[in-house]
Enzyme design. Structure first.
Site, PDB file in Angstrom:
ATOM      1  CG  ASP A 140      -1.891   1.135   1.194  1.00  8.94           C
ATOM      2  OD1 ASP A 140      -1.465   2.292   0.993  1.00  8.94           O
ATOM      3  OD2 ASP A 140      -3.100   0.879   1.326  1.00  8.94           O
ATOM      4  CG  HIS A 141       1.513   4.244  -3.245  1.00  8.97           C
ATOM      5  ND1 HIS A 141       0.288   3.937  -3.751  1.00  8.97           N
ATOM      6  CD2 HIS A 141       1.614   5.588  -3.356  1.00  8.97           C
ATOM      7  CE1 HIS A 141      -0.329   5.036  -4.158  1.00  8.97           C
ATOM      8  NE2 HIS A 141       0.463   6.061  -3.928  1.00  8.97           N
ATOM      9  CG  HIS A 147      -4.139   4.321  -0.906  1.00  2.00           C
ATOM     10  ND1 HIS A 147      -3.185   3.341  -0.836  1.00  2.00           N
ATOM     11  CD2 HIS A 147      -4.368   4.515  -2.235  1.00  2.00           C
ATOM     12  CE1 HIS A 147      -2.853   2.961  -2.062  1.00  2.00           C
ATOM     13  NE2 HIS A 147      -3.562   3.652  -2.927  1.00  2.00           N
TER      14      HIS A 147
HETATM   15  O1  LIG Z   1      -3.266   3.945  -5.606  1.00  2.00           O
HETATM   16  C1  LIG Z   1      -3.602   4.974  -6.139  1.00  2.00           C
HETATM   17  O2  LIG Z   1      -3.050   6.131  -5.740  1.00  2.00           O
HETATM   18  C2  LIG Z   1      -3.015   7.252  -6.613  1.00  2.00           C
HETATM   19  C3  LIG Z   1      -2.709   8.462  -5.728  1.00  2.00           C
HETATM   20  O3  LIG Z   1      -1.453   8.275  -5.160  1.00  2.00           O
HETATM   21  P1  LIG Z   1      -0.578   9.518  -4.681  1.00  2.00           P
HETATM   22  O4  LIG Z   1       0.647   8.903  -4.157  1.00  2.00           O
HETATM   23  O5  LIG Z   1      -0.363  10.367  -5.906  1.00  2.00           O
HETATM   24  O6  LIG Z   1      -1.395  10.246  -3.669  1.00  2.00           O
HETATM   25  C4  LIG Z   1      -4.317   7.436  -7.335  1.00  2.00           C
HETATM   26  O7  LIG Z   1      -4.154   8.431  -8.331  1.00  2.00           O
HETATM   27  C5  LIG Z   1      -4.709   6.150  -8.015  1.00  2.00           C
HETATM   28  O8  LIG Z   1      -5.985   6.311  -8.610  1.00  2.00           O
HETATM   29  C6  LIG Z   1      -4.746   5.023  -7.026  1.00  2.00           C
HETATM   30  O9  LIG Z   1      -4.922   3.798  -7.726  1.00  2.00           O
END
Ligand SMILES: O=C1O[C@H](COP(=O)(O)O)[C@@H](O)[C@H](O)[C@H]1O
Ligand SMILES: NC(=O)C1=CN([C@@H]2O[C@H](COP(=O)(O)OP(=O)(O)OC[C@H]3O[C@@H](n4cnc5c(N)ncnc54)[C@H](OP(=O)(O)O)[C@@H]3O)[C@@H](O)[C@H]2O)C=CC1
Length: 500
Positions: A179-180, A242
């Site tokens: 989960d990045h 997230h």
């Molecule tokens: O996992 C995802 O995250 C991005 C947003 O990530 P961020 O690090 O730029 O806040 C999101 O645009 C995407 O739809 C989603 O799959």
């Protein structure tokens, strides 16, 4: 760290190019992976090793934070890379892969430690895990681990099925679910802010905190992912993973030791205490939205329904906000608000903690009540912590004014989320990965919401692209006497924090 083979499914894809190769290279340059390691990339298309290495080099030039002219270093890095054409559905391709992995392990004299990274569409996760087992790739004298990308299931049932299938090849402690958001420095920093500062620890509860607001707003629309996004929506794309992970990190209690196991237990306790939404409460606790056309930074943008690949009558959500309650001693009575959406006014991921005001405020009696204290953890694009306090303005007869104290970590060359997470997985630290308990509990909270959406019980509001979302999202807070806190540029160009 152990020498290992990095077995990358989806080596010709976008994520590999933009995130995985640059992350590996940065780790290599910083001496965080062993000098002797092997990478085997796979995809259906035929790619010669030299071409593969050249593609990897290009992605490093385009996306790495370490760009230097050290040719010898680059050559040494690239020499670890081999390519093997593989169709995930063809068992014979895995046999070929096993031969190559063993041959490279022998040539390099490295043990059979194997890190399998599934950077492919989610429908392939289970067939790959099955073939890893059937082909003998999982039978190694060294360790084996699996890094798996999101989404982890489409609903509670499919997530459980997937987990069941993966667990036939990999034990839970061998699975690293990315989960990045958990790799973002400020999300990781939450733990230290709360537990290494008695000042904050003492007030991190319902006695002092009025509400917590977690926002992840984006300027971008669906980009090239219409096929996926139109079936997922903001609820699956951002909330189930997230947003709930950030909520867990913000609300978790202090573990005795900051270890993966104890952090995971504390996070799971938050999810267990998260009040399940009764079907009759969902429409009043969750706001769904979809953007119409509008303007962002002076540019006209189309409505969601007009985006390439989106059904013209799509009823998908591109915005979700929700009010959540954690029914435990620490948080009882404190609303947690979450909000995420595409095509909003600004790119901002942040957590705002609003503190309760003093009921005996002496300044209120003088007609000038103090403003609530705020702790703002800016996650993205800013990486900083802001504390908003009340102070006397010496230039204005000592009238109260709010002042912002900032700690800004932007000057540091901080590794990107993927780099931190791959590093952790390679050394076997699962603290910032999503454990199955957390994933299952998240789906358990989300499932009744999905069902209410499917029954058409939650209205799909519209919001103009370039706005902060539907008005109903503001009302969600107004019901408790709160408003969303926004960052705003003031005349002095310092950022101010204002009510929406
Ligand atoms: O996992 C995802 O995250 C991005 C947003 O990530 P961020 O690090 O730029 O806040 C999101 O645009 C995407 O739809 C989603 O799959
Ligand atoms: N891109 C991103 O920013 C993010 C992606 N993710 C997740 O990462 C994963 C990969 O995404 P992304 O890189 O964008 O996807 P891409 O579509 O860009 O790449 C898909 C990869 O899968 C390979 N592939 C497709 N079908 C097969 C098959 N039958 N057998 C073997 N390989 C196959 C493709 O290679 P070939 O065509 O040669 O077969 C390609 O390397 C997904 O789970 C996605 O949800 C998560 C967060 C962000």
């Amino acid at each position: 760290m152990d020498s290992m083979t990095f077995v990358l499914f989806g080596a010709t894809g976008d994520l590999a190019k933009r995130k995985i190769y640059p992350a590996l290279y940065n780790l290599f340059v910083e001496g965080k992976i062993p000098a002797s390691f092997s990478v085997i990339g796979m995809g259906r298309r035929e790619v010669a090793d030299e071409q593969f290495q050249s593609n990897v080099e290009q992605s490093i030039k385009d996306f790495s934070r370490h760009v230097n002219d050290d040719r010898a270093q680059m050559d040494q890095f690239l020499s670890a890379f081999r390519y093997s054409a593989l169709n995930v559905n063809h068992p014979e391709d895995y046999k070929k892969l096993l031969q190559l992995a063993e041959q490279r392990e022998n040539d390099l004299g490295i043990p059979g430690n194997r890190m399998f990274y599934l950077s492919v569409a989610p429908e392939f996760f289970d067939v790959i895990a099955l073939n890893i087992r059937e082909s003998g790739l999982a039978e190694t004298k060294g360790w084996k681990r699996l890094i798996i990308e999101k989404p982890f299931g489409h609903d509670l049932e499919s997530a459980r099925e997937l987990n069941d299938r993966l667990s036939r090849t990999f034990a839970e402690d061998e699975i690293y679910r990315i989960d990045h958001y958990l790799g973002k420095p400020m999300v990781q920093n939450l733990e230290a802010l709360k537990f290494a500062n008695p000042l904050l620890q003492g007030v991190w509860n319902n006695q002092y905190i009025a509400n917590v607001q977690i926002t992840a707003s984006e300027i971008v629309g669906v980009e090239e992912r219409a096929g996926y996004y139109d079936h997922s929506g903001a609820i699956r794309d951002m909330v189930q993973n997230h947003m709930l992970q950030v909520l867990m990190m913000a609300a978790m209690n202090k573990p005795e030791h900051v270890t993966a196991g104890q952090v995971r237990d504390e996070k799971s306790k938050v999810m267990q205490a998260l009040r399940a939404l009764d079907p009759s409460d969902i429409a009043s606790s969750v706001v769904r939205g979809q953007y119409t056309s509008g303007e962002i930074n002076g540019n006209a943008v189309p409505s969601y329904k007009e985006e390439l690949g989106i059904a013209p009558d799509s009823q998908n959500d591109t915005f979700i906000s929700a009010r959540l309650w954690i029914d435990n001693e620490q948080w009882s009575g404190v609303p947690f608000y979450i909000r995420t959406g595409k095509r909003m006014k600004e790119k901002s991921t942040r957590i705002v903690v609003e503190f309760k005001q003093d009921s005996t405020d002496p300044y209120a009696a003088q007609g000038q009540p103090s403003e609530p204290n705020l702790l703002i953890i800016h996650v993205n694009p800013d990486e900083k912590v802001t504390l908003r306090l009340n102070s006397k303005d010496p230039l204005n007869n000592g009238q109260l004014e709010t002042v912002l104290m900032n700690y800004n970590s932007e000057d540091k060359d901080v590794p990107e989320a993927y780099e931190r997470l791959i590093f952790d997985a390679l050394r076997g630290d699962s603290t910032f990965f999503a454990h199955w308990n957390e994933v299952e509990l998240s789906w358990m909270w989300v499932q009744p919401v999905l069902e209410a959406f499917a029954r058409g019980e939650v209205p799909l509001h519209t919001y103009a692209a370039g706005s902060y979302g539907p008005e109903a999202s503001d009302q969600l807070l107004e019901e408790q006497g709160f408003t969303w806190w926004l960052d705003q540029k003031s005349e002095s160009s310092e950022k101010a924090v204002v009510r929406s």
